[in-house]
Write an enzyme that holds these catalytic residues in place. Structure first.
Site, mmCIF file in Angstrom:
data_model
loop_
_atom_site.group_PDB
_atom_site.id
_atom_site.type_symbol
_atom_site.label_atom_id
_atom_site.label_comp_id
_atom_site.label_asym_id
_atom_site.label_seq_id
_atom_site.Cartn_x
_atom_site.Cartn_y
_atom_site.Cartn_z
ATOM 1 N N ASP A 196 50.323 13.684 27.402
ATOM 2 C CA ASP A 196 50.478 12.187 27.111
ATOM 3 C C ASP A 196 49.963 12.946 25.927
ATOM 4 O OD1 ASP A 196 49.996 9.451 26.567
ATOM 5 O OD2 ASP A 196 47.557 10.047 25.486
ATOM 6 N N LYS A 200 51.430 12.862 21.682
ATOM 7 C CA LYS A 200 50.686 12.506 20.663
ATOM 8 C C LYS A 200 51.012 13.782 19.549
ATOM 9 C CE LYS A 200 48.671 8.684 23.109
ATOM 10 N NZ LYS A 200 47.352 8.411 23.635
ATOM 11 N N GLY A 297 44.420 -0.430 25.261
ATOM 12 C CA GLY A 297 44.251 -1.704 25.295
ATOM 13 C C GLY A 297 44.978 -1.839 24.645
#
Length: 401
Positions: A196, A200, A297
């Site tokens: 992940d 990025k 989130g």
């Protein structure tokens, strides 16, 4: 009325719909128009959901509706997201995406397609959740050459390492707790093995350098091998362990990697704990600038997506230029990247020999059967491996000042 469609009515997609409906007054003040979610595409039905009336199952409904000016892609994964995004752009619809897999792999190609069709492709939420780092790179930080990016880019791994340090627990125990709290997926490999964070830092490096960085070319090391003993040593040395996504430019090379680092007391990311993310960029004129906030989130990520929608509305749905060429950037060999190292050896009573090999080193009080030290000089991984070829290395972790 500016109509949008949301692809994927999961955690982030439902957050996008909630923000647009609950904060419609704020959005109109910022954009100058009423923004409405006309459709949300999902394979599932949502009986009893307050927005169940906007759910559709056929993408062609969205694609063939000329009133839809912008498509929000929050499905995740490369396909069918890639196909859906390209079809929308070809139809003259702008696209906002939170999909790091898609952006890392095809970002440059999709940006070129968007430019050809005079629409926009924005992806603020693909890195750092609600942290506005991408827009700042594209719009505010345009006067500098950036020679480094250091980021805590994954909240799951940062939570695990923070909890291991504070509670003295081992990796597996903390991972299980993170899964129970919803901070880690049932299949956590993408987080804990660094994949992940790798995607990025590939996106950030591509934007800073203006060329394509393939995430497959980035040396990637996760945290699943970090033990309770490693953490205990880091506490003794007062150097917490963080998983960094790193880009560093020297005179000849651009290095890019994901790896655990022990962090010294002066480092700007030292105090970033729990599920929080932070990104530090260093420019030749600006010096250091840091972005900090919740990296994941529903609502923080959805907030970043909606901010992209507002930018598209303000620009009248026309192309917002982002410099990211398809030409591939050649990265330096990560095994030649130099750093100080923390080292654990499966041998005791060898301090004199280690001092002969490395010169100045700092030894730490070690467990029985071990010798533990931190190098004073910087070494490449290849150099360190060669110097220690006659020893059994338990752990080696780079040190960031």
């Amino acid at each position: 009325m500016f109509n949008i469609a949301v692809l994927g009515y999961g955690t982030i997609g439902s957050g996008v719909v909630k923000i647009i409906n609950d904060n419609s007054d704020v959005l109109k003040k910022s954009s100058g128009e009423d923004i409405q979610v006309k459709y949300a595409l999902d394979l599932r039905d949502f009986p009893g959901d307050p927005y169940e009336n906007i759910i559709v199952h056929d993408y062609d409904v969205i694609l063939n509706d000329d009133s839809i000016k912008c498509v929000v892609e929050v499905m995740g994964g490369v396909e069918p997201a890639n196909t859906f995004v390209r079809k929308a752009i070809a139809k003259g619809k702008s696209v906002c995406s939170s999909n790091k897999e898609l952006v890392a792999k095809y970002g440059a190609e999709i940006l070129e397609l968007a430019k050809e069709n005079n629409v926009s492709f924005l992806f603020e939420a693909s890195v750092g959740g609600g942290i506005p780092v991408i827009r700042n790179i594209n719009e505010s930080l345009t006067a500098d050459h950036f020679d480094s990016i250091t980021g805590i880019l994954n909240g799951t791994t940062n939570y695990i390492l923070t909890t291991m340090r504070k509670k003295g627990r081992d990796f597996d125990e903390v991972l299980k707790a993170a899964q129970q709290k919803g901070y880690a997926e049932r299949k956590p490999e993408a987080d804990i093995e660094g994949y992940d964070a790798c995607r990025k830092i590939a996106i950030l490096t591509s934007l800073v350098c203006g060329k394509q960085v393939d995430f497959e070319d980035i040396a990637t090391e996760g945290i699943s091998h970090i033990t309770k003993e490693d953490i205990a040593y880091s506490v003794k040395l007062d150097m917490p362990i963080k998983l960094f996504g790193l880009m560093k430019r020297d005179s000849d090379n651009i290095y890019c990697m994901v790896a655990p680092f022990m962090v010294g007391e002066e480092h700007s990311l030292r105090g970033v704990e729990g599920v929080y993310n932070a990104i530090n960029l260093h420019g030749d004129m600006l010096g250091n600038v840091m972005f900090y906030g919740k990296g994941a989130g529903s609502l923080p990520t959805a907030s970043a997506v909606v901010s992209d929608v507002i930018e598209i509305v303000k620009n009248n749905n026309e192309n917002i230029n982002i410099i990211w060429d398809k030409e591939k950037l050649t990265l330096g060999d990560a095994s030649k990247f130099k750093a100080r190292y923390f080292v654990r050896l499966a041998a005791e009573g060898v301090q004199d020999k280690i001092a002969e090999l490395f010169g100045e080193v700092s030894f730490a009080e070690a467990l029985s059967g071990e010798t533990v030290f931190v190098t004073a000089k910087e070494y490449s991984e290849a150099e360190l491996t060669d110097i220690l070829k006659d020893y059994s290395v338990i752990t080696k972790i780079r040190v960031a000042e």
